[in-house]
Design a protein around this motif. Sequence first.
Motif, PDB file in Angstrom:
ATOM      1  N   LYS A  71      63.800  25.896  38.439  1.00 43.70           N
ATOM      2  CA  LYS A  71      62.810  26.559  39.284  1.00 43.70           C
ATOM      3  C   LYS A  71      63.320  26.599  40.712  1.00 43.70           C
ATOM      4  N   THR A  72      63.334  27.813  41.294  1.00 49.22           N
ATOM      5  CA  THR A  72      63.967  28.022  42.594  1.00 49.22           C
ATOM      6  C   THR A  72      63.077  28.866  43.497  1.00 49.22           C
ATOM      7  N   LEU A  73      62.926  28.425  44.743  1.00 55.46           N
ATOM      8  CA  LEU A  73      62.224  29.218  45.744  1.00 55.46           C
ATOM      9  C   LEU A  73      63.190  30.270  46.270  1.00 55.46           C
ATOM     10  N   VAL A  74      62.895  31.544  46.018  1.00 55.77           N
ATOM     11  CA  VAL A  74      63.815  32.607  46.415  1.00 55.77           C
ATOM     12  C   VAL A  74      63.385  33.298  47.706  1.00 55.77           C
ATOM     13  N   PHE A  75      62.102  33.134  48.082  1.00 55.72           N
ATOM     14  CA  PHE A  75      61.652  33.693  49.357  1.00 55.72           C
ATOM     15  C   PHE A  75      60.440  32.918  49.840  1.00 55.72           C
ATOM     16  N   SER A  76      60.379  32.703  51.157  1.00 58.66           N
ATOM     17  CA  SER A  76      59.207  32.122  51.797  1.00 58.66           C
ATOM     18  C   SER A  76      59.057  32.771  53.162  1.00 58.66           C
ATOM     19  N   GLY A  77      57.928  33.401  53.404  1.00 53.93           N
ATOM     20  CA  GLY A  77      57.722  34.073  54.677  1.00 53.93           C
ATOM     21  C   GLY A  77      56.574  35.055  54.599  1.00 53.93           C
ATOM     22  N   ARG A  78      56.501  35.928  55.563  1.00 51.31           N
ATOM     23  CA  ARG A  78      55.415  36.899  55.629  1.00 51.31           C
ATOM     24  C   ARG A  78      55.622  38.018  54.619  1.00 51.31           C
ATOM     25  N   ALA A  79      54.499  38.622  54.230  1.00 50.08           N
ATOM     26  CA  ALA A  79      54.551  39.698  53.244  1.00 50.08           C
ATOM     27  C   ALA A  79      55.386  40.873  53.730  1.00 50.08           C
ATOM     28  N   ASP A  80      55.279  41.201  55.033  1.00 50.79           N
ATOM     29  CA  ASP A  80      56.028  42.347  55.542  1.00 50.79           C
ATOM     30  C   ASP A  80      57.530  42.087  55.556  1.00 50.79           C
ATOM     31  N   GLU A  81      57.930  40.813  55.519  1.00 52.84           N
ATOM     32  CA  GLU A  81      59.345  40.478  55.417  1.00 52.84           C
ATOM     33  C   GLU A  81      59.797  40.492  53.954  1.00 52.84           C
ATOM     34  N   CYS A  82      58.886  40.056  53.085  1.00 58.25           N
ATOM     35  CA  CYS A  82      59.222  39.998  51.662  1.00 58.25           C
ATOM     36  C   CYS A  82      59.498  41.385  51.087  1.00 58.25           C
ATOM     37  N   ILE A  83      58.741  42.360  51.559  1.00 60.57           N
ATOM     38  CA  ILE A  83      58.879  43.701  50.992  1.00 60.57           C
ATOM     39  C   ILE A  83      60.269  44.282  51.234  1.00 60.57           C
ATOM     40  N   LYS A  84      60.946  43.830  52.289  1.00 60.11           N
ATOM     41  CA  LYS A  84      62.287  44.333  52.572  1.00 60.11           C
ATOM     42  C   LYS A  84      63.302  43.844  51.541  1.00 60.11           C
ATOM     43  N   GLN A  85      63.054  42.650  50.997  1.00 62.43           N
ATOM     44  CA  GLN A  85      63.997  42.079  50.043  1.00 62.43           C
ATOM     45  C   GLN A  85      63.569  42.291  48.591  1.00 62.43           C
ATOM     46  N   TYR A  86      62.266  42.277  48.355  1.00 61.69           N
ATOM     47  CA  TYR A  86      61.749  42.378  46.983  1.00 61.69           C
ATOM     48  C   TYR A  86      60.622  43.408  46.925  1.00 61.69           C
ATOM     49  N   PRO A  87      60.957  44.685  47.134  1.00 57.06           N
ATOM     50  CA  PRO A  87      59.925  45.724  47.236  1.00 57.06           C
ATOM     51  C   PRO A  87      59.090  45.906  45.976  1.00 57.06           C
ATOM     52  N   LYS A  88      59.623  45.515  44.813  1.00 57.46           N
ATOM     53  CA  LYS A  88      58.873  45.691  43.572  1.00 57.46           C
ATOM     54  C   LYS A  88      57.951  44.509  43.277  1.00 57.46           C
ATOM     55  N   ASN A  89      57.958  43.514  44.149  1.00 59.99           N
ATOM     56  CA  ASN A  89      57.171  42.306  43.890  1.00 59.99           C
ATOM     57  C   ASN A  89      56.156  42.021  44.998  1.00 59.99           C
ATOM     58  N   ILE A  90      55.782  43.047  45.755  1.00 61.51           N
ATOM     59  CA  ILE A  90      54.965  42.830  46.939  1.00 61.51           C
ATOM     60  C   ILE A  90      53.581  43.461  46.837  1.00 61.51           C
ATOM     61  N   ASN A  91      53.298  44.223  45.798  1.00 57.87           N
ATOM     62  CA  ASN A  91      52.012  44.905  45.700  1.00 57.87           C
ATOM     63  C   ASN A  91      50.833  43.946  45.848  1.00 57.87           C
ATOM     64  N   VAL A  92      50.908  42.799  45.191  1.00 59.01           N
ATOM     65  CA  VAL A  92      49.800  41.842  45.241  1.00 59.01           C
ATOM     66  C   VAL A  92      49.575  41.341  46.658  1.00 59.01           C
ATOM     67  N   ALA A  93      50.652  41.028  47.382  1.00 63.32           N
ATOM     68  CA  ALA A  93      50.522  40.519  48.746  1.00 63.32           C
ATOM     69  C   ALA A  93      49.874  41.551  49.656  1.00 63.32           C
ATOM     70  N   VAL A  94      50.261  42.802  49.518  1.00 68.48           N
ATOM     71  CA  VAL A  94      49.674  43.861  50.353  1.00 68.48           C
ATOM     72  C   VAL A  94      48.202  44.051  50.017  1.00 68.48           C
ATOM     73  N   ALA A  95      47.862  43.988  48.739  1.00 67.72           N
ATOM     74  CA  ALA A  95      46.455  44.091  48.344  1.00 67.72           C
ATOM     75  C   ALA A  95      45.633  42.960  48.968  1.00 67.72           C
ATOM     76  N   LEU A  96      46.196  41.764  49.007  1.00 66.48           N
ATOM     77  CA  LEU A  96      45.507  40.629  49.626  1.00 66.48           C
ATOM     78  C   LEU A  96      45.314  40.848  51.126  1.00 66.48           C
ATOM     79  N   GLU A  97      46.339  41.391  51.784  1.00 69.23           N
ATOM     80  CA  GLU A  97      46.207  41.658  53.217  1.00 69.23           C
ATOM     81  C   GLU A  97      45.123  42.691  53.488  1.00 69.23           C
ATOM     82  N   LEU A  98      45.078  43.732  52.678  1.00 69.29           N
ATOM     83  CA  LEU A  98      44.060  44.762  52.860  1.00 69.29           C
ATOM     84  C   LEU A  98      42.662  44.205  52.617  1.00 69.29           C
TER      85      LEU A  98
END
Length: 252
Positions: A155-182
């Motif tokens: 088990k490995t932590l591959v990203f930790s940070g803000r949603a707007d930063e995550c989308i730059k590296q993992y654009p296909k895995n950010i929908n949930v975070a954006v929905a939470l922000e909205l």
Amino acid sequence: MIRVGLLGCGNVAEVIASEGTGINITALYDFEHSHAEHLKELTGAPAFKKFEDFLSQDLDIVVEAASVGAVYEHAEDVLMSGKDIVILSVGALADTDFKNRLIKIAEEKNRKIRIPSGAVMGLDNLKIGQISPMSKVLLRTTKSPRSLRIETNEKTLVFSGRADECIKQYPKNINVAVALELATGHDVEVELWADPDIKRNMHEIFAEGDFGDFYLKIKNNPCPQNPATSYLAALSIITLLKNLEKPMIIGT
């Protein structure tokens, strides 16, 4: 009965077509026209090769179940044509300028942009953050290394940070975070984990504020037709569509 056009005719759309009893699907469009033709066999709705022809149909609402790119390319035109839109690929709305442009068009045209809960639950409750500010919103997502296209035996932590930063590296895995922000009106911190032992995608939501604290864990089953697609996401669209015309509204 509300007339629905499906923008994107892949696995999510197939679940809507096969399990959305009573939903009136009247037009189909997909960049890969063969997908629309396949769905035509299930729905009887016409499949269009040109988006302009699809959009010219007598529709009340267009359901996007395609990609972030499809939202960028077509959402403005849908609203400009006087139709409501359901956006599943909500990661596109991480672009604040684009989001605000859509909202402005929707206001001018008296249309609605509808965001389904997608691969998580609890968004309805978390909207209280819009009136009572939250002090913390954290999304912890755990997926198999294969789905993240990495290799690890633990088990490995591959990203930790803000949603707007995550989308730059993992654009296909950010929908949930954006929905939470909205929903919350609050910046979301994201932890993205890869776990070779996990069998299902897992989302954990932590929120704190004047209301108290909130924790929710969701383990998603995949669509029967495609393990890469969340079954819950497809069901959330069906639920949204079925409730549009109901006289009683449950929740906020």
